[in-house]
Design a protein around this motif. Sequence first.
Motif, PDB file in Angstrom:
ATOM      1  N   ALA A  46     -26.467 -26.318 -42.953  1.00  0.00           N
ATOM      2  CA  ALA A  46     -25.330 -25.402 -42.862  1.00  0.00           C
ATOM      3  C   ALA A  46     -25.361 -24.580 -41.572  1.00  0.00           C
ATOM      4  CB  ALA A  46     -25.288 -24.491 -44.084  1.00  0.00           C
ATOM      5  N   PHE A  47     -26.537 -24.373 -40.986  1.00  0.00           N
ATOM      6  CA  PHE A  47     -26.599 -23.664 -39.702  1.00  0.00           C
ATOM      7  C   PHE A  47     -25.838 -24.441 -38.625  1.00  0.00           C
ATOM      8  CE2 PHE A  47     -30.167 -21.293 -41.490  1.00  0.00           C
ATOM      9  CZ  PHE A  47     -29.904 -20.025 -41.019  1.00  0.00           C
ATOM     10  N   ALA A  48     -25.953 -25.730 -38.647  1.00  0.00           N
ATOM     11  CA  ALA A  48     -25.267 -26.566 -37.654  1.00  0.00           C
ATOM     12  C   ALA A  48     -23.755 -26.524 -37.841  1.00  0.00           C
ATOM     13  CB  ALA A  48     -25.766 -28.003 -37.742  1.00  0.00           C
ATOM     14  N   ASP A  49     -23.301 -26.154 -39.034  1.00  0.00           N
ATOM     15  CA  ASP A  49     -21.872 -26.095 -39.323  1.00  0.00           C
ATOM     16  C   ASP A  49     -21.236 -24.758 -38.965  1.00  0.00           C
ATOM     17  OD1 ASP A  49     -21.961 -28.697 -40.286  1.00  0.00           O
ATOM     18  OD2 ASP A  49     -22.309 -28.043 -42.361  1.00  0.00           O
ATOM     19  N   LEU A  50     -22.033 -23.784 -38.534  1.00  0.00           N
ATOM     20  CA  LEU A  50     -21.459 -22.494 -38.151  1.00  0.00           C
ATOM     21  C   LEU A  50     -20.519 -22.666 -36.968  1.00  0.00           C
ATOM     22  CD1 LEU A  50     -24.589 -20.155 -38.341  1.00  0.00           C
ATOM     23  CD2 LEU A  50     -22.596 -20.103 -39.840  1.00  0.00           C
ATOM     24  N   ASP A  51     -19.436 -21.923 -36.981  1.00  0.00           N
ATOM     25  CA  ASP A  51     -18.457 -21.954 -35.899  1.00  0.00           C
ATOM     26  C   ASP A  51     -19.096 -21.407 -34.624  1.00  0.00           C
ATOM     27  OD1 ASP A  51     -16.110 -21.871 -34.336  1.00  0.00           O
ATOM     28  OD2 ASP A  51     -15.573 -19.888 -35.123  1.00  0.00           O
ATOM     29  N   PRO A  52     -19.153 -22.199 -33.560  1.00  0.00           N
ATOM     30  CA  PRO A  52     -19.798 -21.744 -32.323  1.00  0.00           C
ATOM     31  C   PRO A  52     -19.143 -20.490 -31.736  1.00  0.00           C
ATOM     32  CG  PRO A  52     -19.281 -24.087 -32.182  1.00  0.00           C
ATOM     33  CD  PRO A  52     -18.686 -23.570 -33.459  1.00  0.00           C
ATOM     34  N   ALA A  53     -17.836 -20.351 -31.895  1.00  0.00           N
ATOM     35  CA  ALA A  53     -17.148 -19.171 -31.358  1.00  0.00           C
ATOM     36  C   ALA A  53     -17.446 -17.926 -32.183  1.00  0.00           C
ATOM     37  CB  ALA A  53     -15.644 -19.418 -31.311  1.00  0.00           C
ATOM     38  N   GLY A  54     -17.624 -18.083 -33.473  1.00  0.00           N
ATOM     39  CA  GLY A  54     -17.867 -16.950 -34.346  1.00  0.00           C
ATOM     40  C   GLY A  54     -19.329 -16.572 -34.498  1.00  0.00           C
ATOM     41  N   PHE A  55     -20.222 -17.518 -34.212  1.00  0.00           N
ATOM     42  CA  PHE A  55     -21.654 -17.293 -34.396  1.00  0.00           C
ATOM     43  C   PHE A  55     -22.461 -17.817 -33.199  1.00  0.00           C
ATOM     44  CE2 PHE A  55     -19.884 -17.377 -38.668  1.00  0.00           C
ATOM     45  CZ  PHE A  55     -20.507 -16.296 -39.273  1.00  0.00           C
ATOM     46  N   PRO A  56     -22.154 -17.359 -31.986  1.00  0.00           N
ATOM     47  CA  PRO A  56     -22.875 -17.903 -30.825  1.00  0.00           C
ATOM     48  C   PRO A  56     -24.373 -17.591 -30.828  1.00  0.00           C
ATOM     49  CG  PRO A  56     -21.513 -16.047 -30.179  1.00  0.00           C
ATOM     50  CD  PRO A  56     -21.157 -16.372 -31.591  1.00  0.00           C
ATOM     51  N   LEU A 115     -26.412 -17.032 -33.621  1.00  0.00           N
ATOM     52  CA  LEU A 115     -27.081 -17.807 -34.666  1.00  0.00           C
ATOM     53  C   LEU A 115     -27.036 -19.301 -34.397  1.00  0.00           C
ATOM     54  CD1 LEU A 115     -26.068 -15.768 -37.813  1.00  0.00           C
ATOM     55  CD2 LEU A 115     -28.354 -16.023 -36.843  1.00  0.00           C
ATOM     56  N   ARG A 116     -26.070 -19.745 -33.636  1.00  0.00           N
ATOM     57  CA  ARG A 116     -26.018 -21.169 -33.273  1.00  0.00           C
ATOM     58  C   ARG A 116     -27.159 -21.541 -32.336  1.00  0.00           C
ATOM     59  NH1 ARG A 116     -23.178 -25.528 -34.713  1.00  0.00           N
ATOM     60  NH2 ARG A 116     -22.864 -26.032 -32.553  1.00  0.00           N
ATOM     61  N   ALA A 117     -27.810 -20.539 -31.760  1.00  0.00           N
ATOM     62  CA  ALA A 117     -28.955 -20.807 -30.884  1.00  0.00           C
ATOM     63  C   ALA A 117     -30.188 -21.215 -31.687  1.00  0.00           C
ATOM     64  CB  ALA A 117     -29.272 -19.566 -30.052  1.00  0.00           C
ATOM     65  N   LEU A 118     -30.179 -20.948 -32.987  1.00  0.00           N
ATOM     66  CA  LEU A 118     -31.333 -21.299 -33.819  1.00  0.00           C
ATOM     67  C   LEU A 118     -31.386 -22.795 -34.063  1.00  0.00           C
ATOM     68  CD1 LEU A 118     -31.242 -18.503 -36.546  1.00  0.00           C
ATOM     69  CD2 LEU A 118     -32.374 -18.490 -34.318  1.00  0.00           C
ATOM     70  N   THR A 119     -32.570 -23.349 -33.929  1.00  0.00           N
ATOM     71  CA  THR A 119     -32.815 -24.750 -34.251  1.00  0.00           C
ATOM     72  C   THR A 119     -34.111 -24.820 -35.049  1.00  0.00           C
ATOM     73  OG1 THR A 119     -34.129 -25.233 -32.283  1.00  0.00           O
ATOM     74  CG2 THR A 119     -31.729 -25.520 -32.083  1.00  0.00           C
ATOM     75  N   PRO A 120     -34.285 -25.852 -35.850  1.00  0.00           N
ATOM     76  CA  PRO A 120     -35.494 -25.899 -36.668  1.00  0.00           C
ATOM     77  C   PRO A 120     -36.777 -26.134 -35.868  1.00  0.00           C
ATOM     78  CG  PRO A 120     -34.215 -27.902 -36.971  1.00  0.00           C
ATOM     79  CD  PRO A 120     -33.395 -26.978 -36.114  1.00  0.00           C
ATOM     80  N   LEU A 132     -26.888  -8.841 -34.878  1.00  0.00           N
ATOM     81  CA  LEU A 132     -26.706  -8.031 -36.079  1.00  0.00           C
ATOM     82  C   LEU A 132     -25.292  -8.170 -36.642  1.00  0.00           C
ATOM     83  CD1 LEU A 132     -28.685  -4.838 -35.036  1.00  0.00           C
ATOM     84  CD2 LEU A 132     -29.206  -6.338 -36.977  1.00  0.00           C
ATOM     85  N   THR A 133     -24.305  -8.209 -35.769  1.00  0.00           N
ATOM     86  CA  THR A 133     -22.918  -8.394 -36.213  1.00  0.00           C
ATOM     87  C   THR A 133     -22.755  -9.740 -36.905  1.00  0.00           C
ATOM     88  OG1 THR A 133     -22.093  -7.002 -34.428  1.00  0.00           O
ATOM     89  CG2 THR A 133     -20.519  -8.513 -35.430  1.00  0.00           C
ATOM     90  N   GLU A 134     -23.377 -10.762 -36.366  1.00  0.00           N
ATOM     91  CA  GLU A 134     -23.302 -12.086 -36.986  1.00  0.00           C
ATOM     92  C   GLU A 134     -24.021 -12.113 -38.332  1.00  0.00           C
ATOM     93  OE1 GLU A 134     -24.310 -15.323 -34.368  1.00  0.00           O
ATOM     94  OE2 GLU A 134     -23.185 -14.425 -32.725  1.00  0.00           O
ATOM     95  N   LEU A 135     -25.127 -11.411 -38.437  1.00  0.00           N
ATOM     96  CA  LEU A 135     -25.846 -11.352 -39.713  1.00  0.00           C
ATOM     97  C   LEU A 135     -24.982 -10.697 -40.792  1.00  0.00           C
ATOM     98  CD1 LEU A 135     -29.451 -10.429 -38.549  1.00  0.00           C
ATOM     99  CD2 LEU A 135     -28.646 -12.639 -39.417  1.00  0.00           C
ATOM    100  N   ASP A 136     -24.123  -9.737 -40.396  1.00  0.00           N
ATOM    101  CA  ASP A 136     -23.211  -9.091 -41.344  1.00  0.00           C
ATOM    102  C   ASP A 136     -22.201 -10.078 -41.918  1.00  0.00           C
ATOM    103  OD1 ASP A 136     -24.399  -6.624 -40.958  1.00  0.00           O
ATOM    104  OD2 ASP A 136     -22.907  -5.941 -39.497  1.00  0.00           O
ATOM    105  N   ARG A 137     -21.859 -11.081 -41.140  1.00  0.00           N
ATOM    106  CA  ARG A 137     -20.828 -12.052 -41.550  1.00  0.00           C
ATOM    107  C   ARG A 137     -21.405 -13.391 -42.003  1.00  0.00           C
ATOM    108  NH1 ARG A 137     -18.439 -13.869 -37.367  1.00  0.00           N
ATOM    109  NH2 ARG A 137     -19.564 -12.849 -35.712  1.00  0.00           N
ATOM    110  N   LEU A 138     -22.698 -13.468 -42.101  1.00  0.00           N
ATOM    111  CA  LEU A 138     -23.362 -14.724 -42.427  1.00  0.00           C
ATOM    112  C   LEU A 138     -22.954 -15.213 -43.820  1.00  0.00           C
ATOM    113  CD1 LEU A 138     -25.556 -16.649 -41.283  1.00  0.00           C
ATOM    114  CD2 LEU A 138     -27.197 -15.349 -42.623  1.00  0.00           C
ATOM    115  N   PRO A 139     -22.555 -16.475 -43.941  1.00  0.00           N
ATOM    116  CA  PRO A 139     -22.241 -17.014 -45.267  1.00  0.00           C
ATOM    117  C   PRO A 139     -23.446 -16.894 -46.205  1.00  0.00           C
ATOM    118  CG  PRO A 139     -21.519 -18.526 -43.541  1.00  0.00           C
ATOM    119  CD  PRO A 139     -22.342 -17.453 -42.878  1.00  0.00           C
TER     120      PRO A 139
END
Length: 93
Positions: A23-33, A35-40, A55-62
């Motif tokens: 699901a991390f890979a499915d995050l919108d790149p524009a909305g979660f730039p 968190l999209r940097a995270l890779t396993p 922090l703003t992205e963590l507030d909106r995290l699914p």
Amino acid sequence: MAVRGDSGEVVARAEGGVKWTAAFADLDPAGFPMLRALTPYGDAVFNQRQVPLLLTELDRLPAVLGGDWVGQARQLCQVVERGTHLYLWFIGD
């Protein structure tokens, strides 16, 4: 996850880590730039200027991506914000 200084010294460390799901890979790149940097498998590093965005992205995290790691990440973000020359590291395998 850990906070490190310029020298690489660990200043603070989380007890757990991110539970990686596809699901991390499915995050919108524009909305979660940030968190999209995270890779396993790779490391992701956030500086003082990037932490507020994270922090703003963590507030909106699914909810499906949540867990204990989110609270721990918030605490480490506060360490970075209060210090100088500190970086939040998400450490991959």
